[in-house]
Design an enzyme around this catalytic site. Structure first.
Site, PDB file in Angstrom:
ATOM      1  NE  ARG A  67      -2.568  -1.129   3.602  1.00 17.11           N
ATOM      2  CZ  ARG A  67      -2.428  -2.327   4.164  1.00 17.11           C
ATOM      3  NH1 ARG A  67      -3.106  -3.391   3.756  1.00 17.11           N
ATOM      4  NH2 ARG A  67      -2.152  -2.347   5.607  1.00 17.11           N
ATOM      5  CE  LYS A  75     -14.191  10.238   0.787  1.00 19.31           C
ATOM      6  NZ  LYS A  75     -13.973   9.235  -0.402  1.00 19.31           N
ATOM      7  CE  LYS A  89     -15.142  12.285  -4.208  1.00 18.21           C
ATOM      8  NZ  LYS A  89     -13.757  11.900  -3.892  1.00 18.21           N
TER       9      LYS A  89
HETATM   10  P1  13P Z   1     -14.662   7.375  -7.080  1.00 20.53           P
HETATM   11  O1  13P Z   1     -13.925   8.244  -8.117  1.00 20.53           O
HETATM   12  O2  13P Z   1     -13.662   6.116  -7.603  1.00 20.53           O
HETATM   13  O3  13P Z   1     -16.047   7.072  -7.007  1.00 20.53           O
HETATM   14  O4  13P Z   1     -14.015   7.758  -5.697  1.00 20.53           O
HETATM   15  C1  13P Z   1     -14.274   8.913  -5.444  1.00 20.53           C
HETATM   16  C2  13P Z   1     -14.304   8.738  -3.703  1.00 20.53           C
HETATM   17  O5  13P Z   1     -13.394   9.370  -3.256  1.00 20.53           O
HETATM   18  C3  13P Z   1     -15.394   8.062  -3.314  1.00 20.53           C
HETATM   19  O6  13P Z   1     -15.706   8.533  -2.018  1.00 20.53           O
END
Ligand code: 13P
Length: 339
Positions: free
Chosen positions: A46, A136, A219
């Site tokens: 990782r 996030k 987002k």
């Molecule tokens: P994806 O672009 O693969 O959907 O992932 C973005 C993400 O951070 C989901 O929480």
């Protein structure tokens, strides 16, 4: 709360020509990604994989921020430089996933609510010490015949807003991620109405919780037909429906919108973002915060083998560049590598 700093960081995360790399896969998710290339999900692998992405030559020109997982924020490059320090020194703001995942919502079969608020204030303080300047939290709204319920949307929006307020209190920019999934067989119109309902509730809750819009990044999903839908919408339809939904629900005070890719192919996610930016001037930056759509080609090129390290970096740098071009509508399908 330092509103000026929050706004400066939020704007830097979606600076023109740049977007965000979502590299915050939890242990189960990164294991799934590594399984697909027959590679063991060990701590060493990782670390190596994330170092390959973060240090890819040229990629930093197009990446303004990187979302990390708890383990990764505590890791370093092989030369000993902490990842957060390396990223910041190369113009990529380090961020951190702080939610603890979507869990079954009691009483509402098939629906989930995202957990992770308990102890969040203390965790945010530690993450800021470790160098994170944004966070996030992903809420998940699934579409099927009888879902989502209004209650599920409300519960998720309420948690998102509580998270966002705690982030801003800690001088950390919240990425507010309400993801309407594209897994079902629904058409694009259904996705548009559920996205509209979700965004309306999210912004109502953000206002109720006194979240400063200038100091956050949204987002969202794109408005798109479900993967199993018989009719897939065109690139133009997706772009127009998505911008229509955002225009109706996202106040211009929000500095930037950075889409998730949600299961779209790398090229689709780039084409959709490009088409949206070609639709003209928008009140917010329209950017990307892709996980799979930025990483899938790099993961395939690398395949867990040391001799493919440079090829993995090149594949990632190309994806970053093409999405960087899509930020100004300057991407063309002909720029894609031959299959
Ligand atoms: P994806 O672009 O693969 O959907 O992932 C973005 C993400 O951070 C989901 O929480």
């Amino acid at each position: 709360m330092n509103q000026q700093e929050l706004n400066t960081v939020a704007r830097a995360m979606v600076a023109p020509g740049k977007g965000i790399l979502a590299a915050d896969e939890s242990f189960p998710t990164i294991k799934k990604r590594f399984d697909s290339i027959d590679t063991e999900s060990s701590e060493e692998n990782r670390q190596l994989y994330r170092e390959m992405l973060f240090t890819a030559p040229e990629a930093s020109q197009y990446i303004g921020g990187v979302i990390l997982f708890d383990e990764t924020l505590r890791q370093s490059c092989r030369d000993g430089t902490p990842f957060a320090k390396y990223l910041a020194e190369h113009g990529m703001i380090p961020g951190i996933k702080v939610d603890k995942g979507a869990k079954a919502l009691a009483g509402f079969p098939g629906e989930t609510v995202t957990e992770g608020l308990d102890g969040l204030r203390e965790r945010l303080a530690e993450y800021r010490e470790l160098g994170a300047r944004f966070a996030k939290w992903r809420a998940v709204i699934d579409i099927a015949a009888d879902i989502p319920s209004e209650f599920c949307i409300h519960a998720n929006a309420h948690a998102l807003a509580r998270y966002a307020a705690l982030c801003q209190e800690a001088d950390i920019v919240p990425i507010v991620e309400p993801e309407v999934l594209m897994d079902g067989d629904h058409d694009i119109d259904r996705c548009e109405s559920v996205t509209n309902q979700t965004l309306a509730e999210v912004f109502a809750q953000l206002a109720a919780h006194k979240v400063v819009l200038e100091g956050m990044v949204l987002k969202p999903n794109m408005v798109i037909a479900g993967k199993k839908s018989a009719r897939q919408a065109s690139v133009q339809e997706v772009a127009e429906a998505t911008v229509r939904s955002l225009t109706a629900h996202v106040p211009p005070a929000v500095p930037g919108i950075a889409f998730l890719s949600g299961g779209q192919s790398a090229a689709e996610a780039t084409a959709h973002l490009n088409a949206m930016n070609q639709l003209g001037d928008h009140p917010w930056e329209l950017s990307f915060s892709y996980g799979r759509a930025l990483q899938a080609p790099a993961l395939q090129a690398w395949h867990g083998k040391a001799e493919n390290y440079a090829a993995g970096q090149a594949a990632f740098a190309l994806r970053a560049k093409l999405n960087g071009l899509a930020r100004s509508g300057s991407y063309e399908a002909a720029m894609e590598p031959a299959a």
